[in-house]
Design an enzyme around this catalytic site. Sequence first.
Site, PDB file in Angstrom:
ATOM      1  N   GLY A   1       0.836  -1.183   0.000  1.00 39.54           N
ATOM      2  CA  GLY A   1       0.000   0.000   0.000  1.00 39.54           C
ATOM      3  C   GLY A   1       0.879   1.245   0.000  1.00 39.54           C
ATOM      4  O   GLY A   1       1.477   1.580  -1.017  1.00 39.54           O
TER       5      GLY A   1
ATOM      6  N   SER B   1       6.368  -4.333  -2.358  1.00 36.55           N
ATOM      7  CA  SER B   1       5.928  -3.003  -2.744  1.00 36.55           C
ATOM      8  C   SER B   1       6.178  -2.049  -1.573  1.00 36.55           C
ATOM      9  O   SER B   1       7.317  -1.925  -1.125  1.00 36.55           O
ATOM     10  CB  SER B   1       4.472  -3.039  -3.187  1.00 36.55           C
ATOM     11  OG  SER B   1       4.107  -1.862  -3.857  1.00 36.55           O
ATOM     12  N   TRP B   2       5.129  -1.373  -1.050  1.00 35.52           N
ATOM     13  CA  TRP B   2       5.343  -0.555   0.148  1.00 35.52           C
ATOM     14  C   TRP B   2       5.894  -1.410   1.292  1.00 35.52           C
ATOM     15  O   TRP B   2       6.655  -0.915   2.135  1.00 35.52           O
ATOM     16  CB  TRP B   2       4.044   0.116   0.583  1.00 35.52           C
ATOM     17  CG  TRP B   2       4.104   0.618   1.995  1.00 35.52           C
ATOM     18  CD1 TRP B   2       3.525   0.050   3.086  1.00 35.52           C
ATOM     19  CD2 TRP B   2       4.824   1.769   2.477  1.00 35.52           C
ATOM     20  NE1 TRP B   2       3.829   0.780   4.224  1.00 35.52           N
ATOM     21  CE2 TRP B   2       4.623   1.835   3.877  1.00 35.52           C
ATOM     22  CE3 TRP B   2       5.604   2.740   1.859  1.00 35.52           C
ATOM     23  CZ2 TRP B   2       5.177   2.838   4.664  1.00 35.52           C
ATOM     24  CZ3 TRP B   2       6.164   3.748   2.651  1.00 35.52           C
ATOM     25  CH2 TRP B   2       5.948   3.787   4.029  1.00 35.52           C
TER      26      TRP B   2
ATOM     27  N   ASP C   1       7.329  -4.952 -14.306  1.00 36.42           N
ATOM     28  CA  ASP C   1       6.656  -4.237 -13.231  1.00 36.42           C
ATOM     29  C   ASP C   1       6.512  -2.773 -13.641  1.00 36.42           C
ATOM     30  O   ASP C   1       7.506  -2.056 -13.790  1.00 36.42           O
ATOM     31  CB  ASP C   1       7.474  -4.358 -11.948  1.00 36.42           C
ATOM     32  CG  ASP C   1       6.753  -3.830 -10.715  1.00 36.42           C
ATOM     33  OD1 ASP C   1       5.907  -2.929 -10.864  1.00 36.42           O
ATOM     34  OD2 ASP C   1       7.071  -4.301  -9.605  1.00 36.42           O
TER      35      ASP C   1
ATOM     36  N   HIS D   1       3.925  -6.550 -11.335  1.00 38.62           N
ATOM     37  CA  HIS D   1       4.146  -6.124  -9.950  1.00 38.62           C
ATOM     38  C   HIS D   1       3.494  -7.030  -8.916  1.00 38.62           C
ATOM     39  O   HIS D   1       4.037  -7.233  -7.832  1.00 38.62           O
ATOM     40  CB  HIS D   1       3.597  -4.701  -9.790  1.00 38.62           C
ATOM     41  CG  HIS D   1       3.784  -4.128  -8.420  1.00 38.62           C
ATOM     42  ND1 HIS D   1       5.016  -3.728  -7.946  1.00 38.62           N
ATOM     43  CD2 HIS D   1       2.888  -3.879  -7.405  1.00 38.62           C
ATOM     44  CE1 HIS D   1       4.885  -3.255  -6.710  1.00 38.62           C
ATOM     45  NE2 HIS D   1       3.611  -3.340  -6.357  1.00 38.62           N
TER      46      HIS D   1
END
Length: 323
Positions: free
Chosen positions: A43, A110-111, A265, A293
Amino acid sequence: MQTLYPEIKPYARHELPVGDGHVLYVDESGSRDGLPVVFIHGGPGAGCDASSRRFFDPALYRIVTFDQRGCGRSTPHASLENNTTRHLIEDMQCIREHLGIDKWVLFGGSWGSTLALAYAQAHPERVQALILRGIFLCRPEEFHWFYQEGASRLFPDYWHDYLAPIPQEERSNLMRAYYSRLTGSDQIAQMHAAKAWSCWEGRTATLRPNSQVVERLSEPMRALSIARIECHYFVNSAFLEPNQLLRDMAKIAHLPGIIVHGRYDVICPLENAWALHQAWPNSELQIIRDAGHSVAEPGITDALVRATGEIASRLFGLSPADA
């Protein structure tokens, strides 16, 4: 091709107050005496789900999953108050101490890779190893690429829908324009913006269209927390100093790590993972040739499941036969 481990239920669930009115949802599964690992979701704003614990052999790992501030089952939902990277790092320390864990493996995508690196650099003595996917370093060029201009050229049709909530005169700074709507008092405009923001992310997350990914991200409550919290972090440069994560890699250069990144990605381009790998000689970079991704990409899932087995073997000589 490795797939996720079978579904399992947590053996313990916690509602952990961490101050500032925030209460975190935390659960534990797998082996109580296993190698501690914490799943750090993306996120920011996404939250964990039942699949989050399935990347780890439950006979080998003590699996900790938690929903970050404002996310998932943590409360208050979609709250931006006292919600910064520093707060999330401190929350992870609270979780670790509450569970009586001395050191753990960090697993984040990701985050989640951002927060894992920030946490490890703040507390290297509490980390055994890192498994990271879809590297996001939160540099200005990364925000610009995905939310202002760059990825837009690859997906002009999806970009058209992303632009829809924003008037022409505000499009020179789209993150700021979204932020004003996502934090405004007009709830209809807020939800319209949240859905457009989250759908843009979901539609571009996979190499091939995946309606399940889009539907998950665009579910109203999840879309609201993702859009509000992501935008809050991103307009504030993720509450990090310029190039902080690459600059401070010397603090964790000794730690072993496996980096998994899809070649195609679009949300977090491969250059991010390459730059991290160059700054981290003790890391192994695995470029998945037919993936974007999302963690739902088969090649990404395969690599991550193999990585959890490799880290357990590398650290402690553990294998399924030993369990």
